[in-house]
Scaffold this motif. Structure first.
Motif, PDB file in Angstrom:
ATOM      1  N   VAL A  53       0.896  -1.254   0.048  1.00  0.00           N
ATOM      2  CA  VAL A  53      -0.045   0.066   0.154  1.00  0.00           C
ATOM      3  C   VAL A  53       0.933   1.244   0.018  1.00  0.00           C
ATOM      4  O   VAL A  53       2.146   1.204   0.534  1.00  0.00           O
ATOM      5  N   LEU A  54       0.293   2.463  -0.207  1.00  0.00           N
ATOM      6  CA  LEU A  54       1.028   3.742  -0.343  1.00  0.00           C
ATOM      7  C   LEU A  54       0.472   4.334   0.965  1.00  0.00           C
ATOM      8  O   LEU A  54      -0.776   4.516   1.297  1.00  0.00           O
ATOM      9  N   ARG A  55       1.172   4.864   1.444  1.00  0.00           N
ATOM     10  CA  ARG A  55       0.947   5.953   2.824  1.00  0.00           C
ATOM     11  C   ARG A  55       1.874   7.199   2.483  1.00  0.00           C
ATOM     12  O   ARG A  55       3.027   7.230   2.126  1.00  0.00           O
ATOM     13  N   ILE A  56       1.139   8.356   3.258  1.00  0.00           N
ATOM     14  CA  ILE A  56       1.638   9.567   2.892  1.00  0.00           C
ATOM     15  C   ILE A  56       2.769   9.507   3.908  1.00  0.00           C
ATOM     16  O   ILE A  56       2.712   9.340   5.013  1.00  0.00           O
ATOM     17  N   LEU A  57       4.096  10.124   3.476  1.00  0.00           N
ATOM     18  CA  LEU A  57       5.208  10.261   4.265  1.00  0.00           C
ATOM     19  C   LEU A  57       5.042  11.205   5.378  1.00  0.00           C
ATOM     20  O   LEU A  57       5.280  10.852   6.575  1.00  0.00           O
TER      21      LEU A  57
END
Length: 186
Positions: A53-57
């Motif tokens: 998944v992609l998560r905001i840094l």
């Protein structure tokens, strides 16, 4: 190019980023600027299945790179979005992100603004980075969790130390001497 941070409502980072790009393109097409929401790839488990998944840094932040910050700020101010809380300032002027801090972030992210997966080889207590965005940044890795496929890295942002998890692919060297150079995925 100097970089600045915009504080926005959590969960609205991508929407603000896209709206700002459209505004700047319409009102200031000749100026050079970048608007990004850096993200990180991460392995998570949902219902017993592993998913990438992609998560905001940095949740709640949109980064703006420009040499025309006053002009771009005026455009934002005149076309106010309910999702923008404020532009970060120090004293009475816009707070510029330190060049070392933004340099690391820009080096780690790809064209889409994502810190992708790095391949790491962990032997005893030694970590060797084989491939990926971390290849030149071994020193920022603070911890490896082989089971979860994560590395905890240290990224400085706005003069603060941030520790974030990113996805890594853990590799193992086979123990037998005759196949010692073969590498397999965990």
């Amino acid at each position: 190019m100097s970089w600045y941070a915009l504080f926005v409502r959590t969960g609205k980072e991508d929407e603000v980023c896209e709206n700002l790009k459209k505004l700047y393109e319409f009102f200031s097409p000749k100026d050079t600027y970048e608007v990004i929401v850096p993200k990180r790839g991460l392995y998570e488990y949902h219902e017993g299945k592993r998913a990438y998944v992609l998560r905001i840094l940095f949740p709640s932040y949109v980064l703006i790179g420009t040499d025309q910050i006053v002009k771009l700020y005026e455009i934002m101010k005149n076309h106010k979005s309910s999702h923008i809380i404020r532009m970060l300032k120090n004293d009475s002027y816009f707070q510029e992100i330190d060049r070392k801090e933004i340099g690391l972030i820009i080096d780690l992210i790809n064209q889409e603004g994502v810190i992708g997966i790095s391949d790491v080889l962990v032997e005893e207590e030694k970590v060797n980075i084989i491939d990926g965005p971390l290849i030149h940044y071994k020193g920022i890795i603070k911890k490896i969790n082989k089971r979860k496929g994560r590395a905890k890295i240290q990224v400085d942002f706005l003069n603060k130390q941030c520790f974030v998890d990113i996805a890594v692919r853990c590799l193992e060297r086979h123990g037998e001497e005759r196949i010692k150079n073969q590498i397999s995925f965990c």
